[in-house]
Every structure is written in C-alpha cells, then in structure tokens.
Design a protein around this motif. Structure first.
Motif, PDB file in Angstrom:
ATOM      1  N   PRO A 147     -32.492  32.627 -21.481  1.00 47.82           N
ATOM      2  CA  PRO A 147     -31.374  33.420 -20.939  1.00 47.82           C
ATOM      3  C   PRO A 147     -30.217  32.518 -20.527  1.00 47.82           C
ATOM      4  O   PRO A 147     -30.433  31.417 -20.015  1.00 47.82           O
ATOM      5  N   HIS A 148     -28.998  32.994 -20.753  1.00 45.86           N
ATOM      6  CA  HIS A 148     -27.814  32.186 -20.477  1.00 45.86           C
ATOM      7  C   HIS A 148     -26.931  32.827 -19.418  1.00 45.86           C
ATOM      8  O   HIS A 148     -26.822  34.055 -19.322  1.00 45.86           O
ATOM      9  N   GLY A 149     -26.288  31.962 -18.642  1.00 44.86           N
ATOM     10  CA  GLY A 149     -25.308  32.419 -17.681  1.00 44.86           C
ATOM     11  C   GLY A 149     -23.957  32.636 -18.333  1.00 44.86           C
ATOM     12  O   GLY A 149     -23.799  32.524 -19.554  1.00 44.86           O
ATOM     13  N   THR A 150     -22.975  32.935 -17.505  1.00 45.80           N
ATOM     14  CA  THR A 150     -21.619  33.210 -17.970  1.00 45.80           C
ATOM     15  C   THR A 150     -20.665  32.170 -17.396  1.00 45.80           C
ATOM     16  O   THR A 150     -20.751  31.837 -16.209  1.00 45.80           O
ATOM     17  N   VAL A 151     -19.775  31.668 -18.232  1.00 43.63           N
ATOM     18  CA  VAL A 151     -18.740  30.740 -17.778  1.00 43.63           C
ATOM     19  C   VAL A 151     -17.400  31.453 -17.871  1.00 43.63           C
ATOM     20  O   VAL A 151     -17.004  31.911 -18.943  1.00 43.63           O
ATOM     21  N   ALA A 152     -16.709  31.560 -16.730  1.00 43.15           N
ATOM     22  CA  ALA A 152     -15.425  32.248 -16.691  1.00 43.15           C
ATOM     23  C   ALA A 152     -14.338  31.309 -16.183  1.00 43.15           C
ATOM     24  O   ALA A 152     -14.582  30.490 -15.293  1.00 43.15           O
ATOM     25  N   ARG A 153     -13.169  31.425 -16.758  1.00 45.82           N
ATOM     26  CA  ARG A 153     -11.986  30.748 -16.236  1.00 45.82           C
ATOM     27  C   ARG A 153     -11.174  31.804 -15.492  1.00 45.82           C
ATOM     28  O   ARG A 153     -10.695  32.764 -16.093  1.00 45.82           O
ATOM     29  N   ARG A 154     -11.058  31.625 -14.200  1.00 42.01           N
ATOM     30  CA  ARG A 154     -10.359  32.588 -13.350  1.00 42.01           C
ATOM     31  C   ARG A 154      -9.100  31.952 -12.764  1.00 42.01           C
ATOM     32  O   ARG A 154      -8.946  30.735 -12.779  1.00 42.01           O
ATOM     33  N   TRP A 155      -8.236  32.783 -12.241  1.00 42.48           N
ATOM     34  CA  TRP A 155      -7.051  32.315 -11.513  1.00 42.48           C
ATOM     35  C   TRP A 155      -7.155  32.836 -10.089  1.00 42.48           C
ATOM     36  O   TRP A 155      -7.483  34.006  -9.869  1.00 42.48           O
ATOM     37  N   TYR A 156      -6.913  31.968  -9.130  1.00 43.88           N
ATOM     38  CA  TYR A 156      -6.986  32.373  -7.726  1.00 43.88           C
ATOM     39  C   TYR A 156      -5.696  31.990  -7.013  1.00 43.88           C
ATOM     40  O   TYR A 156      -4.995  31.056  -7.412  1.00 43.88           O
ATOM     41  N   TYR A 170     -19.346  29.337 -13.034  1.00 41.77           N
ATOM     42  CA  TYR A 170     -20.597  29.664 -13.737  1.00 41.77           C
ATOM     43  C   TYR A 170     -21.381  30.650 -12.891  1.00 41.77           C
ATOM     44  O   TYR A 170     -21.602  30.414 -11.691  1.00 41.77           O
ATOM     45  N   THR A 171     -21.791  31.763 -13.508  1.00 40.62           N
ATOM     46  CA  THR A 171     -22.726  32.684 -12.865  1.00 40.62           C
ATOM     47  C   THR A 171     -24.017  32.680 -13.666  1.00 40.62           C
ATOM     48  O   THR A 171     -23.998  32.618 -14.897  1.00 40.62           O
ATOM     49  N   PRO A 172     -25.160  32.722 -12.999  1.00 44.01           N
ATOM     50  CA  PRO A 172     -26.443  32.540 -13.685  1.00 44.01           C
ATOM     51  C   PRO A 172     -26.845  33.755 -14.514  1.00 44.01           C
ATOM     52  O   PRO A 172     -26.233  34.829 -14.395  1.00 44.01           O
ATOM     53  N   PRO A 173     -27.862  33.601 -15.371  1.00 41.35           N
ATOM     54  CA  PRO A 173     -28.316  34.721 -16.206  1.00 41.35           C
ATOM     55  C   PRO A 173     -28.652  35.948 -15.351  1.00 41.35           C
ATOM     56  O   PRO A 173     -29.287  35.831 -14.299  1.00 41.35           O
ATOM     57  N   GLY A 174     -28.209  37.099 -15.809  1.00 44.34           N
ATOM     58  CA  GLY A 174     -28.531  38.350 -15.125  1.00 44.34           C
ATOM     59  C   GLY A 174     -27.620  38.711 -13.978  1.00 44.34           C
ATOM     60  O   GLY A 174     -27.788  39.777 -13.369  1.00 44.34           O
TER      61      GLY A 174
END
Length: 398
Positions: A147-156, A170-174
């Motif tokens: 299972p893979h996590g998600t990598v997002a590029r965000r602006w804050y 990075y957010t983990p799988p699930g």
C-alpha cells in the motif's frame, strides 16, 4: 548521363550517411547503462566515438575531498572508462553494497548525464543519474508492491513571512478513507535544498511506505517545508520562475524561518486530521535543516516530544542576531525541563560538522540533557541521511 551519375553518387553518399546515423542512433538507444549484474557489480556504458577521454564519477566510488562554500566535504570519486572498438566506452564497478547511488559522465572534461538512463535527481543545481543495487537497505528506497501513501504539493499562507508558500506533505496509506487522527513529523532539508529535496533525494515516500508496511513505523504525516524564506517555492515551482538554484540563500539561517515555523504547524493542524499536541509532534532535519530543528525545538521548548539532528549545523553564525538565537542555554534547559521522549543525534565520522556535534554533545552532557547518539561511516552525504530517516522514524510515537 553525367547528371545521372552525379545523382547516383550523391544518393550513395546520402544512403551511407543515413546508415551511419541510424547505426549510431541504434547503438545509443540500445546501450544498457547502468547494467546491474547478478553479483551486484555494475557496468556503465556511453557511446562517444569521437571522445578522447571519458570518466564516470559517482558516489559508488571512493570519495574525495572537495572545497565547498561550507568547507571541505566528501565528493564523488572518478574512474577512467575504456573505449571499445564500436565507440562505446565502458567501466565495470565491482560488487556494490545495497544502496541508491548517483553518477555522471565526464567527456573530455565536460560533465554530463547518461543518455541511456532517464532516471535523474537534482541536488541544488547539479543533475545526476541514479540507480539502485541489491536488497537490504536499498529495499527501503524501492517502490515495492505494498500500500502506498499520497504525496501532495500544497500552498499555505505564512503571515510571518508575508507570502503564500509551497510545501510537500506525505500522508500514509489509507489516510483518505480513515477518520483516525495521526502524529506528524516535520522533516527539514539542508542548504541548497527546498520542499522537493526530501521527497526526491531522500526517498521519503518510499521509506515511509516500506516502514509502515513492515510494521516498523507508525502511520504518520510527514511535512517537508521549504526552508529558504525568500522563496515561495522551489526553483521552477514558485513565482520567481525558472532560475538556477543556489547553495546558500539570503536569510536561511538568520532566525526568520525558525521564528515563523508556527505558520506551518497551524496550516497542518487546520487542514489535516492530526493529534495536535507535543506528544504527537516530531521535528528532524539534515545539515541546515538539523540546525533549524535544533533551534525551532529550543525556541518553542514545549512543542515537540521528538527531535532529530542529522549531521546538523549547530551554533548560529556571529552575524545571526535574531531573537531566536538569544538565551540559547536557557531555552535549551527549558526544553529539557519540559521533558521529551527522544533527542536523537546522528553524524558520519568524516563529516565536516563532526567536531561541532561533539562540542554540542559535551554541552548536553554538562547540562544532564539526555540524548541518543548514532555515529556512522562517511561524511555529509545523502546516503547517510536516508539511513538516518529509516532509523529515526521507527522510534517515533511509540
């Protein structure tokens, strides 16, 4: 008749040139480089029939000392390649330890990448090819069938810096299907890096996916900010457009970033399902990022239960007079008195920051401030920092 003969000769010449060009193209496209053999030896190849000399340079070779803006550091070694009769240059490295390696070619003094290998990384302004060898440690850096996590590029929004800024998370799988609140690791890059460094050079997503899948690390969110406060994003990703990255950027170690770090925490805790307390926050970084982690955790002494210093720069420079660096001993003692679960220091034996880390540990010993110390081989290199992450992350939030 003469016209026909001339046309025929031109046709033959064009045909011959076309055949040669196609042959050269065919050779170049079908070269395997690097070729990783069953015994973990590796062969590098480059089609350069007109070159007078070709070398391969990379971190799989014995390191050499190089002068840099930060002092003497370990740099990649070089090896001469041998020209074969077909115009292809070759070099075979002996069996290599399991690892992610980087390399380039030097053709008649000009450094370039391997046209047969499309896999590249950028470190500051240098682009090199990469390859993976073997099992063991290298397995942490692979994208395995798990299972893979998600990598997002965000602006804050950063009120402290007066701009919107780009950040990698990075957010983990699930995570997307869960309602569970998670702990957070804030992972900081070194000088010349940006919000792309840990995810690309550090293989953070692969490391975390593999550690979590093996049950070696708790599921956690990993936040990788840009530590260069005059940038809103990495070169080519921010409003300044396409420009050459620099090793040291203004205001990176003057206290501005550390003072405004709560903007990042506020964004994460407002936009992600997290456990927003000291026991579920960790901060770590390499080199300049270790410096930032040290001073952020000390300046906000009741914010992080876990601190990781990877080959960290330690003390502020004499021209750094920001409020963050005042009362160093007092705030460090406050951090100690507030309590924490892990203060983790790691460095290579030949790192140019080794003595500074030794002096810092002497200070901690004198204060009675407990820490865990890891000493590895090698110097100020990504190979160490990836290993440190695989060692540090399993110790968090237990």
């Amino acid at each position: 008749m003469k016209k026909h003969l001339l046309f025929y000769l031109v046709f033959l010449l064009a045909l011959g040139y076309s055949s040669f060009a196609q042959e050269a193209l065919f050779r170049a496209q079908n070269i395997i480089s690097p070729e990783i053999h069953d015994d973990s030896s590796v062969t590098f190849r480059l089609f350069a029939p007109n070159a007078k000399s070709v070398q391969v340079t990379g971190d799989f070779l014995p390191s050499v000392k190089m002068d840099t803006p930060m002092g003497q550091m370990d740099g990649p070694g070089k090896a001469e390649m041998t020209k074969e009769s077909n115009g292809v240059w070759e070099f075979k490295a002996p069996a290599l330890n399991p690892e992610l390696y980087s390399y380039s070619f030097v053709i008649d003094g000009f450094t370039t990448t391997d046209p047969s290998n499309p896999f590249l990384n950028r470190d500051v302004a240098s682009v090199t090819n990469i390859f993976l060898v073997g099992k063991g440690q290298a397995d942490f850096y692979r994208t395995n069938d798990i299972p893979h996590g998600t990598v997002a590029r965000r602006w804050y929004d950063s009120p402290g810096l007066g701009m919107d800024r780009r950040i990698t998370i990075y957010t983990p799988p699930g995570y997307e299907k869960s309602t569970e609140k998670l702990p957070v690791l804030y992972l900081l890059h070194g000088a010349g890096g940006d919000e792309e460094a840990w995810i690309a050079l550090g293989r953070t997503a692969q490391i975390m996916d593999n550690l979590i899948a093996e049950g070696k690390a708790k599921p956690m969110i990993v936040v990788m900010p840009n530590g260069n406060v005059i940038q809103d994003g990495a070169p080519g990703e921010g409003s300044k457009g396409l420009y050459k990255p620099s090793f040291m950027i203004a205001k990176t170690m003057d206290g501005t970033y550390e003072g405004a770090f709560t903007d990042i925490i506020s964004f994460v805790e407002s936009n992600y399902r997290v456990q927003a307390d000291k026991a579920h926050r960790a901060i770590a970084g390499l080199s300049m990022g270790g410096y930032h982690a040290l001073h952020i955790s000390r300046y906000y002494p009741n914010t992080f239960d876990y601190v990781g210093l990877f080959s960290a720069a330690i003390m502020a420079r004499e021209d750094a007079t920001g409020k963050v660096y005042s009362n160093f001993d007092e705030t460090l003692k406050a951090q100690m008195d507030n309590g924490y679960k892990l203060y983790w220091i790691a460095i290579g034996k030949t790192d140019f920051l080794y003595d500074a880390n030794k002096e810092f540990r002497t200070k901690l010993d004198g204060m009675g401030m407990k820490y865990t110390y890891v000493e590895s081989e090698g110097g100020h290199i990504w190979r160490n920092w990836r290993v440190y992450l695989t060692q540090f992350a399993p110790l968090l939030f237990n």
